[in-house]
Design a protein around this motif. Structure first.
Motif, short mmCIF file in Angstrom:
data_model
loop_
_atom_site.label_atom_id
_atom_site.label_comp_id
_atom_site.label_asym_id
_atom_site.label_seq_id
_atom_site.Cartn_x
_atom_site.Cartn_y
_atom_site.Cartn_z
N UNK A 1 41.97 40.72 41.53
CA UNK A 1 40.48 40.85 40.81
C UNK A 1 40.29 42.32 40.25
N UNK A 2 40.79 43.28 41.10
CA UNK A 2 40.84 44.87 40.54
C UNK A 2 41.25 44.76 39.40
N UNK A 3 42.57 44.30 39.08
CA UNK A 3 43.18 44.39 37.91
C UNK A 3 42.67 43.97 36.75
N UNK A 4 42.06 42.71 37.00
CA UNK A 4 41.36 41.91 36.11
C UNK A 4 40.13 42.50 35.33
N UNK A 5 39.53 43.30 36.46
CA UNK A 5 38.23 43.96 36.26
C UNK A 5 38.45 45.13 35.54
N UNK A 6 39.63 45.78 35.49
CA UNK A 6 39.79 47.19 34.71
C UNK A 6 40.34 46.64 33.24
N UNK A 7 41.07 45.40 33.11
CA UNK A 7 41.33 45.25 31.60
C UNK A 7 40.46 44.19 31.03
N UNK A 8 39.86 43.29 31.78
CA UNK A 8 38.61 42.27 30.99
C UNK A 8 37.18 42.86 30.97
N UNK A 9 36.85 42.93 29.68
CA UNK A 9 35.40 43.01 29.56
C UNK A 9 34.60 41.93 30.15
N UNK A 10 35.24 40.68 29.80
CA UNK A 10 34.49 39.62 30.31
C UNK A 10 34.19 39.46 31.77
N UNK A 11 35.16 39.88 32.50
CA UNK A 11 35.05 39.97 33.89
C UNK A 11 34.05 41.09 34.43
N UNK A 12 34.29 42.27 33.76
CA UNK A 12 33.07 43.18 34.05
C UNK A 12 31.88 42.65 33.79
N UNK A 13 31.61 41.98 32.44
CA UNK A 13 30.28 41.43 32.39
C UNK A 13 29.83 40.53 33.36
N UNK A 14 30.92 39.91 33.78
CA UNK A 14 30.23 38.74 34.87
C UNK A 14 29.93 39.36 36.21
N UNK A 15 30.36 40.72 36.60
CA UNK A 15 29.78 41.46 37.53
C UNK A 15 30.65 41.03 38.87
N UNK A 16 30.25 41.56 39.87
CA UNK A 16 31.01 41.38 41.21
C UNK A 16 30.42 40.00 41.79
N UNK A 17 29.06 39.90 41.59
CA UNK A 17 28.63 38.58 41.79
C UNK A 17 29.32 37.35 41.02
N UNK A 18 29.43 37.32 39.77
CA UNK A 18 30.06 36.63 38.99
C UNK A 18 31.48 36.35 39.17
N UNK A 19 32.01 37.26 39.73
CA UNK A 19 33.64 37.33 40.13
C UNK A 19 33.74 36.29 41.46
#
Length: 532
Positions: free
Chosen positions: A131-149
């Protein structure tokens, strides 16, 4: 002379010396060949890995012993990690040859060795790292936020299970808890206003205002000395809220007289039971099963029993989506002298119960008709099935929804909740509610002409639905979907209409019809429930 020590890292060889230009070229090649994670950006929000890990670990601890079928930590985590692809389709998670891999398109972001299948801590750690690796590289994951993840993780995990297990995020979970338990303490008053002042528009029978004698139509002039003049109902409602047990002073009355009332605030579950009398027949509508439903129902039954000429009771469960199972069991005990209300079977020992009642029929055996429709579900189906199987009521309407799975609720560290299916429901005669639903003795979903013929046949002692009802009671788990569909088509699920009440009244007014409809249920004793 002592020999000079060799340079550290070189033994017996001279260091290779390269021209500066060659070194620069090699550094560029190495940089281009290395998978790159984006540089830390101070403005970019970081994933709260501590909370994420805590939630995932708590979820696995809750899930592993409770799900209907046995699964491993590996199963749950790999299912949930597919939620990354749901957020960003360019992300893929694969598990091959003992290695979990996260890729972004053709770019491999992370490879991690598989922990043992049952290594809960190991799989939690792997999941957070991906999840952390996806967070760093994907803007869509960051836009979803921790709750969305987390939401994506649990949505994908539960897609592999049943339709009712789910994760509820912190904000809606708080709302759900308030609905079940009453939430912040208050008085049980609903307020409105007219051109002159704040009015009481409803009084919840579960709240402290009810026994204090407050009634609809009274005006509320002040709360703790604060005038309600020119205030909105929403503002005054907030004034009524406070800590459980705290005092609140109300100035109420009308244009002729005013009085001061002191109440002690309490958590007030929403009203779920409403009743009215139609001659000597009482109609009780139950909209859901919350913390106080059985108590509300007992109050109305107590009032109904005061009528020495009471001829019958109609329980309207149409549109009731269920709620707290124990409340349905307790409600059945109010009109059933004794017997098994429901049996639940699950993998966890605590999920296995034979729910038996031994109370006392508050209605002294008056005829009961239960109204159901295609939206009647869960705890409402349990109440209908219990009363029908014990020949204590005639069920009228259509095939019900067929939700015969029970969920248990786990509180997560982030304030969210897990609803996890952990047991199957069996009716008193041993048949499964899941998928099948409750088949009524009188079907109203096939049109007026068909209903009229059924009632005429009942008056003559013939039950048109007998074969279907008895066939449904003979079903045992597991049952093929084709068999369920074949049984349900005899009385298709539909939304209730006024015909349901007309049929109920006909059954109560004509004892021969009522007795014939009861006879469609097989005799008790054909099934001996046991907790596994």
């Amino acid at each position: 002379m002592r020999p000079r020590a060799a340079s550290r890292g070189w033994i017996g060889r001279r260091p290779l010396r390269l021209p500066a230009r060659s070194i620069a070229i090699m550094l560029v090649v190495i940089y281009l060949m290395t998978p790159r994670l984006a540089a830390a950006d101070p403005a970019r929000p970081a994933l709260d890995t501590t909370m994420t890990q805590a939630v995932l670990n708590a979820a696995l601890t809750f899930l592993l012993p409770r799900t209907l079928e046995s699964h491993t930590s590996r199963d749950f985590c790999l299912w949930g990690l597919n939620g990354l692809s749901a957020i960003d389709p360019s992300l893929t998670v694969t598990d091959r040859d003992g290695t979990v891999q996260l890729a972004l398109g053709q770019d491999v972001l992370l490879r991690v060795p598989d922990p043992a299948e049952t290594d809960q801590a190991g799989w939690t750690d792997v999941t957070v790292r991906l999840m952390q690796a996806a967070w760093v590289r994907s803007s869509a994951v960051r836009d979803a936020g921790g709750g969305g993840l987390l939401q994506g993780f649990f949505d994908e995990l539960f897609n592999h299970m049943d339709p009712y297990s789910r994760y509820v995020a912190p904000a809606p979970a708080t709302t759900d808890r308030d609905t079940r338990t009453g939430g912040e303490a208050g008085t049980g008053l609903t307020l409105g206003r007219d051109a002159r002042s704040i009015l009481i528009t409803a009084v919840n029978a579960n709240g402290p205002a009810w026994p204090a004698g407050l009634v609809v139509g009274q005006r509320l002039y002040a709360v703790d000395g604060r005038s309600t003049r020119d205030q909105t109902p929403q503002t005054v409602t907030q004034w009524l809220l406070g800590d459980p047990g705290s005092r609140v002073t109300l100035l109420v009355g009308d244009e002729r007289a005013r009085r001061t009332i002191v109440l002690h605030r309490a958590s007030v579950p929403p009203e779920t039971v409403f009743a009215y009398a139609d001659g000597h027949v009482v109609v009780i509508r139950i909209t859901a099963f919350s913390a106080d439903t059985a108590q509300e129902m007992s109050q109305y039954l107590d009032q109904a029993s005061d009528d020495p000429h009471l001829r019958g009771l109609v329980m309207d469960l149409r549109g009731n989506r269920g709620g707290v199972l124990q409340q349905a069991v307790t409600a059945s005990a109010l009109v059933l002298d004794r017997g098994v209300a429901v049996v639940t079977h699950g993998r966890d020992a605590q999920a296995n119960h034979v729910w038996a009642v031994q109370g006392g029929d508050m209605t002294n055996g008056v005829p009961i008709v239960v109204l159901v429709d295609g939206r009647t579900a869960s705890a409402a189906e349990i109440l209908a099935a219990t009363l029908a199987d014990h020949r204590r009521a005639v069920v009228v309407g259509s095939a019900t929804l067929g939700k015969g799975l029970v969920q248990t609720i786990g509180q997560m560290p982030d304030g969210g909740e897990l609803f996890v299916t952990w047991s199957r429901v069996l009716a008193p005669l041993g048949w499964p509610l899941q998928g099948l639903g409750v088949m009524p003795q009188v079907c109203t979903s096939r049109g007026e002409a068909d209903l009229e013929r059924q009632l005429q046949d009942l008056a003559a002692g013939q039950v048109d639905m007998r074969d279907t009802v008895q066939a449904s009671r003979a079903v045992r788990f597991p049952v093929a979907v084709s068999r369920i569909l074949d049984l349900r088509k005899a009385c298709p699920a539909a939304i209730g209409t006024d015909s349901d009440l007309d049929a109920a009244r006909s059954l109560i007014d004509n004892p021969a019809e009522y007795r014939a409809a009861l006879s469609a249920i097989p005799e008790e004793g054909t099934y001996a429930p046991q907790a596994e």
